[in-house]
Design a protein around this motif. Structure first.
Motif, PDB file in Angstrom:
ATOM      1  N   VAL A 590      10.786 -10.924 -17.880  1.00 54.32           N
ATOM      2  CA  VAL A 590      11.394 -10.685 -19.189  1.00 54.32           C
ATOM      3  C   VAL A 590      11.196 -11.883 -20.159  1.00 54.32           C
ATOM      4  O   VAL A 590      11.794 -13.030 -19.750  1.00 54.32           O
ATOM      5  CB  VAL A 590      13.074 -10.412 -18.926  1.00 54.32           C
ATOM      6  CG1 VAL A 590      13.979 -10.305 -20.273  1.00 54.32           C
ATOM      7  CG2 VAL A 590      13.059  -9.356 -17.844  1.00 54.32           C
ATOM      8  N   TYR A 611      11.993  -9.079 -27.082  1.00 53.16           N
ATOM      9  CA  TYR A 611      12.131  -9.347 -25.575  1.00 53.16           C
ATOM     10  C   TYR A 611      10.816  -8.593 -25.175  1.00 53.16           C
ATOM     11  O   TYR A 611      10.749  -7.445 -25.368  1.00 53.16           O
ATOM     12  CB  TYR A 611      13.153  -9.059 -24.957  1.00 53.16           C
ATOM     13  CG  TYR A 611      14.316 -10.005 -24.847  1.00 53.16           C
ATOM     14  CD1 TYR A 611      14.391 -10.918 -23.908  1.00 53.16           C
ATOM     15  CD2 TYR A 611      15.376  -9.896 -25.683  1.00 53.16           C
ATOM     16  CE1 TYR A 611      15.194 -11.725 -23.898  1.00 53.16           C
ATOM     17  CE2 TYR A 611      16.398 -10.765 -25.701  1.00 53.16           C
ATOM     18  CZ  TYR A 611      16.305 -11.678 -24.901  1.00 53.16           C
ATOM     19  OH  TYR A 611      17.521 -12.957 -24.752  1.00 53.16           O
ATOM     20  N   ILE A 613       9.191  -7.026 -22.026  1.00 49.04           N
ATOM     21  CA  ILE A 613       9.667  -6.829 -20.948  1.00 49.04           C
ATOM     22  C   ILE A 613       8.760  -6.109 -19.945  1.00 49.04           C
ATOM     23  O   ILE A 613       8.144  -5.085 -20.370  1.00 49.04           O
ATOM     24  CB  ILE A 613      11.201  -6.123 -20.918  1.00 49.04           C
ATOM     25  CG1 ILE A 613      12.171  -6.806 -21.706  1.00 49.04           C
ATOM     26  CG2 ILE A 613      11.597  -5.340 -19.545  1.00 49.04           C
ATOM     27  CD1 ILE A 613      13.205  -6.008 -22.101  1.00 49.04           C
ATOM     28  N   TYR A 614       8.506  -6.424 -18.795  1.00 48.99           N
ATOM     29  CA  TYR A 614       7.587  -5.972 -17.710  1.00 48.99           C
ATOM     30  C   TYR A 614       8.340  -5.266 -16.510  1.00 48.99           C
ATOM     31  O   TYR A 614       8.560  -5.907 -15.453  1.00 48.99           O
ATOM     32  CB  TYR A 614       6.489  -6.811 -17.110  1.00 48.99           C
ATOM     33  CG  TYR A 614       5.693  -7.310 -18.460  1.00 48.99           C
ATOM     34  CD1 TYR A 614       4.321  -6.991 -18.632  1.00 48.99           C
ATOM     35  CD2 TYR A 614       6.172  -8.373 -19.476  1.00 48.99           C
ATOM     36  CE1 TYR A 614       3.567  -7.377 -19.555  1.00 48.99           C
ATOM     37  CE2 TYR A 614       5.132  -8.752 -20.266  1.00 48.99           C
ATOM     38  CZ  TYR A 614       4.026  -8.231 -20.554  1.00 48.99           C
ATOM     39  OH  TYR A 614       3.245  -8.698 -21.465  1.00 48.99           O
ATOM     40  N   ALA A 615       8.708  -4.101 -16.930  1.00 46.47           N
ATOM     41  CA  ALA A 615       9.748  -3.485 -16.100  1.00 46.47           C
ATOM     42  C   ALA A 615       9.275  -3.108 -14.573  1.00 46.47           C
ATOM     43  O   ALA A 615       8.333  -2.467 -14.414  1.00 46.47           O
ATOM     44  CB  ALA A 615      10.241  -2.040 -16.531  1.00 46.47           C
ATOM     45  N   SER A 620      15.645 -10.258 -14.196  1.00 45.64           N
ATOM     46  CA  SER A 620      16.503 -10.986 -15.413  1.00 45.64           C
ATOM     47  C   SER A 620      15.745 -12.278 -15.922  1.00 45.64           C
ATOM     48  O   SER A 620      15.000 -12.960 -15.266  1.00 45.64           O
ATOM     49  CB  SER A 620      17.861 -10.956 -14.777  1.00 45.64           C
ATOM     50  OG  SER A 620      17.809 -12.271 -13.968  1.00 45.64           O
ATOM     51  N   VAL A 645      17.224  -6.479 -16.018  1.00 45.23           N
ATOM     52  CA  VAL A 645      16.521  -4.976 -16.250  1.00 45.23           C
ATOM     53  C   VAL A 645      16.279  -4.443 -14.836  1.00 45.23           C
ATOM     54  O   VAL A 645      16.125  -5.233 -13.809  1.00 45.23           O
ATOM     55  CB  VAL A 645      14.845  -5.395 -16.619  1.00 45.23           C
ATOM     56  CG1 VAL A 645      14.074  -4.098 -16.836  1.00 45.23           C
ATOM     57  CG2 VAL A 645      14.933  -5.808 -18.118  1.00 45.23           C
ATOM     58  N   THR A 655      14.362   3.240 -16.696  1.00 40.80           N
ATOM     59  CA  THR A 655      14.501   1.773 -16.822  1.00 40.80           C
ATOM     60  C   THR A 655      15.657   1.021 -17.579  1.00 40.80           C
ATOM     61  O   THR A 655      15.807   1.783 -18.807  1.00 40.80           O
ATOM     62  CB  THR A 655      13.321   1.047 -17.673  1.00 40.80           C
ATOM     63  OG1 THR A 655      11.980   1.438 -16.998  1.00 40.80           O
ATOM     64  CG2 THR A 655      13.445  -0.320 -17.906  1.00 40.80           C
ATOM     65  N   ILE A 657      17.914  -1.481 -19.380  1.00 40.41           N
ATOM     66  CA  ILE A 657      17.774  -2.772 -20.118  1.00 40.41           C
ATOM     67  C   ILE A 657      19.390  -3.222 -20.411  1.00 40.41           C
ATOM     68  O   ILE A 657      19.889  -2.791 -21.373  1.00 40.41           O
ATOM     69  CB  ILE A 657      17.128  -3.136 -20.853  1.00 40.41           C
ATOM     70  CG1 ILE A 657      15.732  -2.486 -20.693  1.00 40.41           C
ATOM     71  CG2 ILE A 657      16.954  -4.582 -21.612  1.00 40.41           C
ATOM     72  CD1 ILE A 657      14.732  -2.248 -21.905  1.00 40.41           C
ATOM     73  N   LEU A 677      12.297  -4.750 -28.722  1.00 41.47           N
ATOM     74  CA  LEU A 677      12.191  -4.644 -27.403  1.00 41.47           C
ATOM     75  C   LEU A 677      10.612  -4.000 -27.146  1.00 41.47           C
ATOM     76  O   LEU A 677      10.478  -2.833 -27.836  1.00 41.47           O
ATOM     77  CB  LEU A 677      13.048  -3.707 -26.886  1.00 41.47           C
ATOM     78  CG  LEU A 677      14.369  -4.065 -26.802  1.00 41.47           C
ATOM     79  CD1 LEU A 677      15.264  -3.231 -26.054  1.00 41.47           C
ATOM     80  CD2 LEU A 677      14.758  -5.662 -26.365  1.00 41.47           C
ATOM     81  N   VAL A 679       8.488  -2.756 -23.969  1.00 44.63           N
ATOM     82  CA  VAL A 679       8.721  -2.503 -22.553  1.00 44.63           C
ATOM     83  C   VAL A 679       7.570  -2.044 -22.085  1.00 44.63           C
ATOM     84  O   VAL A 679       7.300  -0.935 -22.267  1.00 44.63           O
ATOM     85  CB  VAL A 679      10.337  -1.666 -22.395  1.00 44.63           C
ATOM     86  CG1 VAL A 679      10.580  -1.537 -20.916  1.00 44.63           C
ATOM     87  CG2 VAL A 679      11.288  -2.200 -23.165  1.00 44.63           C
TER      88      VAL A 679
END
Length: 733
Positions: A590, A611, A613-615, A620, A645, A655, A657, A677, A679
């Motif tokens: 994140v 952000y 984000i690589y879910a 976190s 996440v 997912t 967030i 975001l 993602v």
């Protein structure tokens, strides 16, 4: 640029030449324990041992029976006191001193030491023979584990891991591979401990079998820290000083040149620096500060006007000094917020470096509300509390690019959070090498370009600002400088972590993956991690293909293409044309970022935070924020915001967030902001819900090739938490 002053001695030695015909310690002749301190003797030699924490031991030994403190409070500012609640007993062949977490064995014949865990069966370290000394030095010899690895020693140019190697702990003024200009008398072991020798004496550490660590002084004053690498780094820096918290412009790039009467560039004046500053803005290349003199006869004029002019271009004024700071008050009032010191500050005992750094830092802080920001090329243990370490005067070559990579990652293992070198070196010039060097250094916290000392291949003087080589280099350099600027919220948060834990942003893979046997070997010497999340594998030769990229356990995402890899694996044939720095992101990352197009911390849009984000699974990140400039953060004027996440499953699933409220306050904190975001997920969402309300189809986008969802939220109070749900889009596959 460094000119070595005649008063500084270049101390270097190899092997055991400083220990001819050594004296062995002999048998124990006395032992007693009182108030947590074990006192012992072997003839006229005297020793003391005490646990200063449940997991920290101090061991002192004086062959002449006289305990001395030559470092005073220069390195260890406050000496920790012995724990009185310890136990001691006679175990037959040895005496024992125990805390709740460890046992020190003091063997009787010959006198030697072993440190064990609380069970008194599991060895942490044990001497292979007793201490040995001559008039010129004292050495400790330890048994080496079958797979034991060693790190530390401060800045060891070209190296990060030391098993089967010798390292010098001294000051060589050798800026190239094998040099040790910012070394420290500290090392850590994968056996679960670290050792710090409280001394100014030069040393030699041989990590063969046995391990032999010696210093050129007839005494021993050593601290041993028990724990894994991160804990040991934290305990060591708690003793000698945690890394300082830089101003936010310190994480932007810097530029340095001699302007006044520069013989290499014709007649110039200090105010000419403003033209260069304007060019950074014209080329849309972020730059946070400028040094406008060189301290070696190149002074300055019109300093207040220069400082005011730089502020108008969103940059801070800096000055370089060779050996003194006689006009600090006036210079700081003129706008000086950055200092670079040089080797004339380093003298006997290395305390000159510690003193000078503190003097320069205090000079800024005593005459302004700013944080001191100091650079220096030579230092000793404890310098992390004060300055950025700069690896000296190098000539540009592919070797120069290559050997710096393990240098900076390895320095982190000694609690050095800020270690860097000139982008494209100081001497020599080549546009391709310069661009490759700038790429990877843009992923480090602090960087600087040194202009005015280089020549091109024909011997003609050439500047080295990131636009001087023309296209395609200008555009590539702009790309990475702008990426560096966008990543400042991430890097600044890592700086706050470093100030708290002692662990810097640039890390060898072995720090995060200690159980992977590959990560302590030369197979990963040309890679590093940024925090836990980015793996960077620079190109350090004239090629467009990168081989041998090792990815440890986990899922890794190519930063540029979005392609995923399952580690552990080694990638060969990675396509890396000149504009591509091989870089991978850990699934689960994140990453807070400033908005696209940000060129300065002063002009950033504080009403928006992005952000990336690589879910994957549960993860976190806590972003840290303060005013970025003043010292109010030390009084608690700061804020944190945690993003959590949860990616249920891979591909299908959801997912979630959770963007937490920003807690804490500081001057200039935004009352509300929107969030952009990006993602990375496993599939296209069926619906995107923000705080319980579905977004219209056109309010978010999905890149099917990279499996990336992009959306911007409405403005939300920073005091309010909210949730984003990507239904039908599980974690990265």
């Amino acid at each position: 640029m460094v000119v070595v002053p005649y008063a500084v001695t270049n101390v270097s030695y190899t092997g055991t030449a400083y220990l001819p015909e050594p004296t062995d310690v002999g048998a124990l002749t006395h032992f007693s324990a009182k108030d947590g301190v074990a006192s012992f003797a072997a003839g006229t030699a005297q020793g003391k041992a005490a646990f200063t924490a449940q997991d920290q031991l101090r061991l002192q030994f004086a062959p002449d029976g006289k305990f001395t403190e030559p470092t005073g409070t220069k390195i260890v500012r406050t000496t920790p006191q012995p724990l009185k609640a310890t136990r001691s007993w006679d175990a037959g062949t040895y005496y024992a001193l125990a805390s709740k977490q460890a046992v020190l064995r003091i063997y009787k014949s010959p006198l030697r030491f072993g440190l064990y865990k609380a069970d008194n069966r599991t060895v942490i370290w044990e001497e292979s023979k007793g201490l040995r000394w001559t008039q010129g030095g004292l050495r400790q010899s330890l048994k080496r584990g079958a797979t034991e690895q060693f790190f530390g020693g401060g800045e060891q140019n070209g190296s990060f891991s030391h098993r089967d190697k010798k390292i010098n702990v001294a000051n060589s003024f050798d800026w190239n591979e094998g040099g040790y200009n910012n070394s420290q008398p500290f090392y850590l072991s994968t056996a679960g401990y670290g050792a710090f020798r409280n001394t100014f004496a030069p040393g030699l550490y041989n990590f063969g079998d046995p391990v032999r660590t010696g210093a050129r002084e007839k005494r021993l004053d050593a601290y041993y820290f028990i724990g894994d690498a991160k804990k040991v780094i934290g305990d060591y820096t708690a003793l000698v000083g945690k890394p300082f918290m830089p101003p936010i412009y310190g994480l932007e790039s810097g530029d340095s040149d001699c302007y006044l009467h520069n013989a290499n560039r014709g007649e110039r004046h200090t105010l000419d620096a403003l033209k260069v500053a304007e060019n950074f803005n014209t080329h849309q290349m972020p730059n946070g500060w400028m040094l406008v003199n060189d301290g070696y006869g190149c002074g300055y004029e019109n300093l207040p006007q220069t400082g005011t002019g730089l502020l108008k271009t969103n940059m801070q004024l800096g000055l370089w000094t060779q050996n003194g700071l006689p006009n600090q008050a006036d210079e700081v009032k003129a706008g000086v917020r950055v200092r670079k010191l040089d080797v004339a500050w380093v003298g006997n005992g290395y305390d000159f470096a510690l003193d000078a750094c503190q003097q320069a830092k205090s000079g800024i802080e005593d005459n302004s509300d700013a944080r001191g920001f100091v650079w220096l090329p030579n230092s000793w243990a404890g310098i992390q509390r004060c300055g950025v370490l700069w690896s000296g005067d190098q000539k540009l070559s592919w070797d120069y690019v290559r050997w710096q990579i393990p240098t900076y990652a390895g320095s982190t293992m000694s609690g050095i959070a800020y270690n860097t070198g000139d982008v494209g070196a100081i001497f020599g010039s080549d546009p391709k090498m310069h661009t490759r060097d700038l790429q990877w250094k843009s992923m480090t916290p602090t960087i600087m370009t040194m202009d005015g000392w280089a020549s091109d291949a024909a011997g003609k003087p050439i500047d080295k600002q990131p636009w001087v080589f023309g296209e395609p280099y200008t555009s590539i350099n702009r790309k990475y400088l702008q990426l560096k600027e966008r990543l400042i919220p991430f890097m600044y948060s890592l700086s706050a972590q470093a100030a708290r834990t002692g662990v810097g942003a640039i890390r060898p893979l072995a720090l995060e993956y200690p159980n992977d046997p590959v990560t302590a070997t030369d197979a990963v010497k040309q890679e590093f991690l940024v925090g836990q999340d980015f793996l960077v594998a620079p190109v350090s030769s004239d090629t467009s293909v990168r081989d041998g990229i090792y990815l440890p356990k986990g899922t890794w995402v190519d930063y540029w293409s979005g392609k995923t890899f399952q580690g552990p694996t080694t990638i060969n044939g990675y396509k890396a044309p000149l504009d591509t720095l091989p870089m991978f992101v850990r699934a689960g990352a994140v990453v807070p970022m400033w908005p696209q197009g940000t060129l300065s911390y002063k002009t950033r849009d504080t009403s928006t935070l992005d952000y990336d984000i690589y879910a994957r699974g549960r993860s976190s990140f806590t972003v840290y924020e303060d005013d970025g400039v003043t010292r109010q953060f030390a009084a608690g004027k700061s804020a944190t915001q945690q993003v959590e996440v949860t990616a249920a499953g891979q591909g299908a699933g959801a997912t979630v967030i959770k963007v937490g409220a920003s807690t804490g306050t500081y001057a200039g904190k935004p009352v509300s902001r929107s969030y952009g975001l990006t993602v990375h997920v496993g599939a296209k969402p069926k619906v995107v819900v923000v705080d319980g309300r579905p977004l219209a189809a056109g309010a978010w986008t999905y890149d099917a090739a990279k499996k990336v969802v992009r959306l911007s939220t409405p403005k939300v109070s920073t005091a309010k938490a909210f949730t984003v749900v990507l239904a039908g889009a599980g974690g990265i596959t």
